[in-house]
Design a protein around this motif. Structure first.
Motif, PDB file in Angstrom:
ATOM      1  N   THR A 298       3.508 -42.860  20.473  1.00  0.00           N
ATOM      2  CA  THR A 298       4.568 -42.636  19.631  1.00  0.00           C
ATOM      3  C   THR A 298       5.935 -43.836  19.959  1.00  0.00           C
ATOM      4  O   THR A 298       6.258 -44.440  18.877  1.00  0.00           O
ATOM      5  N   LEU A 299       6.163 -43.725  21.098  1.00  0.00           N
ATOM      6  CA  LEU A 299       7.186 -44.702  21.437  1.00  0.00           C
ATOM      7  C   LEU A 299       6.684 -46.277  21.231  1.00  0.00           C
ATOM      8  O   LEU A 299       7.536 -47.013  20.855  1.00  0.00           O
ATOM      9  N   TYR A 300       5.394 -46.657  21.488  1.00  0.00           N
ATOM     10  CA  TYR A 300       5.002 -47.998  21.084  1.00  0.00           C
ATOM     11  C   TYR A 300       5.101 -48.136  19.880  1.00  0.00           C
ATOM     12  O   TYR A 300       5.511 -49.602  19.495  1.00  0.00           O
ATOM     13  N   LEU A 301       4.630 -47.341  18.916  1.00  0.00           N
ATOM     14  CA  LEU A 301       4.560 -47.471  17.464  1.00  0.00           C
ATOM     15  C   LEU A 301       6.017 -47.712  17.070  1.00  0.00           C
ATOM     16  O   LEU A 301       6.234 -48.694  15.939  1.00  0.00           O
ATOM     17  N   ALA A 302       6.931 -46.912  17.406  1.00  0.00           N
ATOM     18  CA  ALA A 302       8.319 -46.943  17.074  1.00  0.00           C
ATOM     19  C   ALA A 302       8.843 -48.445  17.441  1.00  0.00           C
ATOM     20  O   ALA A 302       9.662 -48.737  16.404  1.00  0.00           O
ATOM     21  N   LEU A 303       8.707 -48.769  18.676  1.00  0.00           N
ATOM     22  CA  LEU A 303       9.254 -49.975  19.037  1.00  0.00           C
ATOM     23  C   LEU A 303       8.616 -51.212  18.221  1.00  0.00           C
ATOM     24  O   LEU A 303       9.223 -52.313  17.844  1.00  0.00           O
ATOM     25  N   LEU A 304       7.438 -50.938  18.067  1.00  0.00           N
ATOM     26  CA  LEU A 304       6.552 -51.899  17.407  1.00  0.00           C
ATOM     27  C   LEU A 304       6.990 -52.191  15.876  1.00  0.00           C
ATOM     28  O   LEU A 304       7.231 -53.234  15.418  1.00  0.00           O
ATOM     29  N   ASP A 305       7.506 -50.856  15.337  1.00  0.00           N
ATOM     30  CA  ASP A 305       7.797 -50.864  13.925  1.00  0.00           C
ATOM     31  C   ASP A 305       9.142 -51.450  13.736  1.00  0.00           C
ATOM     32  O   ASP A 305       9.411 -52.374  12.861  1.00  0.00           O
ATOM     33  N   ARG A 306      10.085 -51.187  14.844  1.00  0.00           N
ATOM     34  CA  ARG A 306      11.426 -51.838  14.868  1.00  0.00           C
ATOM     35  C   ARG A 306      11.420 -53.411  14.816  1.00  0.00           C
ATOM     36  O   ARG A 306      12.142 -54.224  14.560  1.00  0.00           O
ATOM     37  N   LEU A 307      10.576 -53.717  15.806  1.00  0.00           N
ATOM     38  CA  LEU A 307      10.377 -55.145  15.983  1.00  0.00           C
ATOM     39  C   LEU A 307      10.027 -56.047  14.770  1.00  0.00           C
ATOM     40  O   LEU A 307      10.660 -56.990  14.475  1.00  0.00           O
ATOM     41  N   TRP A 308       8.895 -55.531  14.174  1.00  0.00           N
ATOM     42  CA  TRP A 308       8.417 -56.118  13.124  1.00  0.00           C
ATOM     43  C   TRP A 308       9.319 -56.099  11.822  1.00  0.00           C
ATOM     44  O   TRP A 308       9.396 -56.954  11.123  1.00  0.00           O
TER      45      TRP A 308
END
Length: 219
Positions: free
Chosen positions: A197-207
């Motif tokens: 969940t943390l990885y996907l949240a950070l990836l979403d904010r990055l993109w």
């Protein structure tokens, strides 16, 4: 002459008396030897008695362990049929409850639908006049009785019992996880879910940030 005859008789008497006296002595010696030999054969020596005592003391815990192992095997063998019967009875009990519930709902629905028909009210006015709550109660009781009868008749069939026993015996062979294994697996799943969940949240904010920069400069 008389003196010579007396001497001969005395000599003969002495010979006759010495023969019987030697015979009992030889017999007594022989019986004593036999008795001693038998005592030697029967009575073990001190070393042999000590060895037997040591062997018994050494084999004592092992014998008790073997007896305990045999008792546990017997208990396990007696528990297997009980476990199999437990699974079979639980399956039939669950099937009876499910069948009673479904059949009760079906009877209640059909009864309520027929009560709204004019021909049913004219044919059986007593059944049509029953209120809806009583219909549900009566339907549940009837369904429960029918489900119990059907379940018992099915349970007594040899082919059904054979099939259920085979299924239960296969379920017994299943190795169920312990409490510790379940706890560890649950913690692993929770940790992996949190990391994902943390990885996907950070990836979403990055993109989102990269997309905003690209489209912002391009416009």
């Amino acid at each position: 002459m008389a003196t010579r005859r007396e001497k001969d008789e005395a000599r003969k008497a002495q010979k006759k008396g010495s023969a019987p006296e030697s015979a009992p002595d030889s017999g007594a010696d022989a019986s004593l030897a036999v008795r001693k030999g038998s005592d030697l054969d029967v009575a073990p020596s001190a070393d042999e008695a000590g060895d037997e005592h040591d062997d018994a003391a050494a084999e004592g815990p092992e014998g008790q362990a073997q007896d305990e192992g045999a008792g546990e095997d017997a208990e396990a063998a007696a528990a297997r049929p009980l476990g199999s019967d437990r699974y079979v009875m639980a399956g039939f009990f669950g099937a009876a409850i499910l069948g009673a519930y479904v059949l009760g709902k079906a009877i209640h629905g059909i009864w309520g639908n027929l009560s709204n028909r004019d021909w049913f009210s004219r044919a059986v006015p007593a059944l049509a006049a029953v209120v809806d709550e009583d219909k549900a109660t009566y339907a549940t009781v009837i369904a429960g009785v029918v489900a119990v009868i059907v379940t018992l008749r099915t349970y007594r069939r040899p082919d059904v019992r054979e099939w259920t026993d085979e299924v239960a015996s296969e379920l017994i062979k299943v190795k169920w996880p312990t409490k510790k294994d379940v706890t560890n697996s649950t913690m692993v799943v929770i940790a992996a879910s949190a990391v994902a969940t943390l990885y996907l949240a950070l990836l979403d904010r990055l993109w989102s940030f990269v997309t905003g920069i690209v489209y912002g400069t391009g416009s």
